[in-house]
Scaffold this motif. Sequence first.
Motif, mmCIF file in Angstrom:
data_model
loop_
_atom_site.group_PDB
_atom_site.id
_atom_site.type_symbol
_atom_site.label_atom_id
_atom_site.label_comp_id
_atom_site.label_asym_id
_atom_site.label_seq_id
_atom_site.Cartn_x
_atom_site.Cartn_y
_atom_site.Cartn_z
ATOM 1 N N UNK A 260 0.384 -1.053 0.475
ATOM 2 C CA UNK A 260 -0.276 0.450 -0.138
ATOM 3 C C UNK A 260 0.853 1.186 0.459
ATOM 4 N N UNK A 261 2.199 1.130 0.685
ATOM 5 C CA UNK A 261 2.489 2.384 0.977
ATOM 6 C C UNK A 261 3.557 2.808 -0.394
ATOM 7 N N UNK A 262 3.726 1.777 -1.529
ATOM 8 C CA UNK A 262 4.409 1.807 -1.897
ATOM 9 C C UNK A 262 3.673 2.185 -3.200
ATOM 10 N N UNK A 263 2.477 2.043 -3.278
ATOM 11 C CA UNK A 263 1.306 2.481 -4.322
ATOM 12 C C UNK A 263 1.234 3.854 -4.142
ATOM 13 N N UNK A 264 0.736 4.126 -3.311
ATOM 14 C CA UNK A 264 0.594 5.515 -2.393
ATOM 15 C C UNK A 264 1.626 6.304 -3.171
ATOM 16 N N UNK A 265 2.484 6.529 -2.315
ATOM 17 C CA UNK A 265 3.878 7.097 -2.882
ATOM 18 C C UNK A 265 3.777 7.177 -3.995
ATOM 19 N N UNK A 266 3.937 6.711 -4.669
ATOM 20 C CA UNK A 266 4.325 6.655 -6.137
ATOM 21 C C UNK A 266 3.065 7.227 -6.523
ATOM 22 N N UNK A 267 1.680 7.637 -6.525
ATOM 23 C CA UNK A 267 0.182 7.955 -6.998
ATOM 24 C C UNK A 267 0.365 9.419 -6.746
ATOM 25 N N UNK A 279 10.179 6.348 -9.643
ATOM 26 C CA UNK A 279 10.737 4.829 -10.280
ATOM 27 C C UNK A 279 12.095 4.777 -9.070
ATOM 28 N N UNK A 280 12.049 6.511 -8.232
ATOM 29 C CA UNK A 280 13.225 5.775 -6.985
ATOM 30 C C UNK A 280 12.717 5.338 -5.856
ATOM 31 N N UNK A 281 10.948 6.216 -5.878
ATOM 32 C CA UNK A 281 10.794 5.681 -4.592
ATOM 33 C C UNK A 281 11.167 4.540 -3.893
ATOM 34 N N UNK A 282 10.878 4.248 -2.194
ATOM 35 C CA UNK A 282 10.933 2.989 -1.407
ATOM 36 C C UNK A 282 10.255 3.531 -0.385
ATOM 37 N N UNK A 283 9.903 2.736 0.572
ATOM 38 C CA UNK A 283 9.135 2.551 1.481
ATOM 39 C C UNK A 283 9.630 3.878 2.601
#
Length: 576
Positions: A260-267, A279-283
Amino acid sequence: MEDKLTTYLNKSFGSVYNVDTRKVSVKIHSEEDLNTLKINDIVVFNGNNDDEKLIGIITRVSKKLVDVEDSSDDMEVMNPQISDNIAVVSLVGTFYQKYLKEKNVFRRAINTYPEINSEVFCANHKALSIIMNSLTLKSGVDNNLKIGTFASNKEVPAILDGNRFFQRHAAIVGSTGSGKSFTVANILEKVKNLPYSNAIVFDLHGEYNKLSYAKHLKIGSGTDGIHIPLWFFNYEEIHSLFIESSESTSANQRATVIEFILKKKKEYIEHHMEGYSSEVVTADTPIPFSIKDLSEYLNHKNTEEIETGEIYSSGAKKGEAKTKQGTNYGKLTNLINRLQTKIDDKKYSFVFTDNEFQRVEYLNEFINVLLDNKEKRVKVIDLSEVPSDILPIIIGIVTRLINDVLFWMSPNDEETRHPITLICDEAHIYMSKDTSKMKSVEKKSLEIFESIAKEGRKYGIGLVIISQRPSELNNTLVSQCNNIVSLKITNDRDKAAVANMLTDSLVGLVDLLPNLDVGECIVVGDAIMLPSKILLDKPDEIPRSSTIDFWDKWINNEKTVFDIDDAIKNMINQFR
């Protein structure tokens, strides 16, 4: 005429009769000289030449009676009136009136030792001033951090090197009521007078929240409190809050939360942060996400049924799609309950609330408040309302963010980062020696402080560690504190811990600690020329003491509160 140390070494009080690698024994000339000597007096020995003097500290003065036979009238009469008066001195360094191209230089190295029968001199206030006044910048600008006067000579100011005190870290230790807050306020008042200073105080009990010169930041759920939203937390810190590692379903819980965290941060990056790549986002990347959405997502996954691709051919469900339980069906119940408990608890609302802080700009605003020194250069972070179970985590997050921001600053070859010091009150609570009972996230927080202790000066971060229990402080952190300010300590374990911080030649100073009064301390380290007992200056603003005067309140009851109804109301509403 330029002052020279030799000018003020007029009268010898004794001569050397025994020397080893750590101690020098001095035979005192007379009873009059004996009566003038005190423990911790600074003494001077001649070196190899006129420009070199050995410096020592008196650690013991004794009067030893010697039996002498008197054979008058053929009778052997014992006369015990003849005595040897002895002083024991610990060597601490060498003072050079000229050293290469510099004048009045003190170095801690001992390259030569006093000769037997050589004269010994006590440093009067003028001689002591010359030694201590070598603490100036090469440019001639005054670099002294004056904290008081020397107990052995109150005419001489006790000065510290401000660079060495903060860049090489410091520990301020002492028993409850010994004056630690008093000492911190003393130093803060000197710091706030510098035009570009920057200091942050972690205040666990609200002792410093009345200082007029400080900017006060209260972490808490009130309207005036600053928030540490959940998206500030890295994944390890989030995991520690509501995921139970011992449960059989913990792997499912972790995987679902991180998904969930990865999906929402990318969005969020794709919709709100032009110029950034998702693309550089991590949890661990500090990008906002909604706690309400997380709760709804977990509930959905916990009850999710997935279509199999088949339909019912008969019965009541004829024509409907067949389903099966999702991967996490029924496996997230405990996680959902723990998360909802935190959301419902007002004490944690500064973390578990979707509000105006759920925007990426808040991170910039938060760091600006901490690091900005244009308005007020001392910031006090009041942590008195932070629940104890997450206190080390919150302190660790604030420290990690400061450390990360300064690390990622990229000054060119001619620039340096603007330095900041972290003043850590009650440090034994979150910098403990015993890591066996720590959660993994608390160990991670501790590692941040260890990293700062080892490498912080490269990136402009200093530590001042304050504790009433030095024996419980983390060994790595203590070993990196090259300055020790010790107030009164009576506990044997804590005395032993302070002794471990000192070099062998200075361990004798520990014996003085139980006898120190409030406002007296022993200072040892790189920031001071000589280890010394110091009478601290009284700060203009004294921190609010958390100590209640029992006897006085029982007598006069002035300004006391005893309202049980109000207390219970506050307890239920969780505000005061």
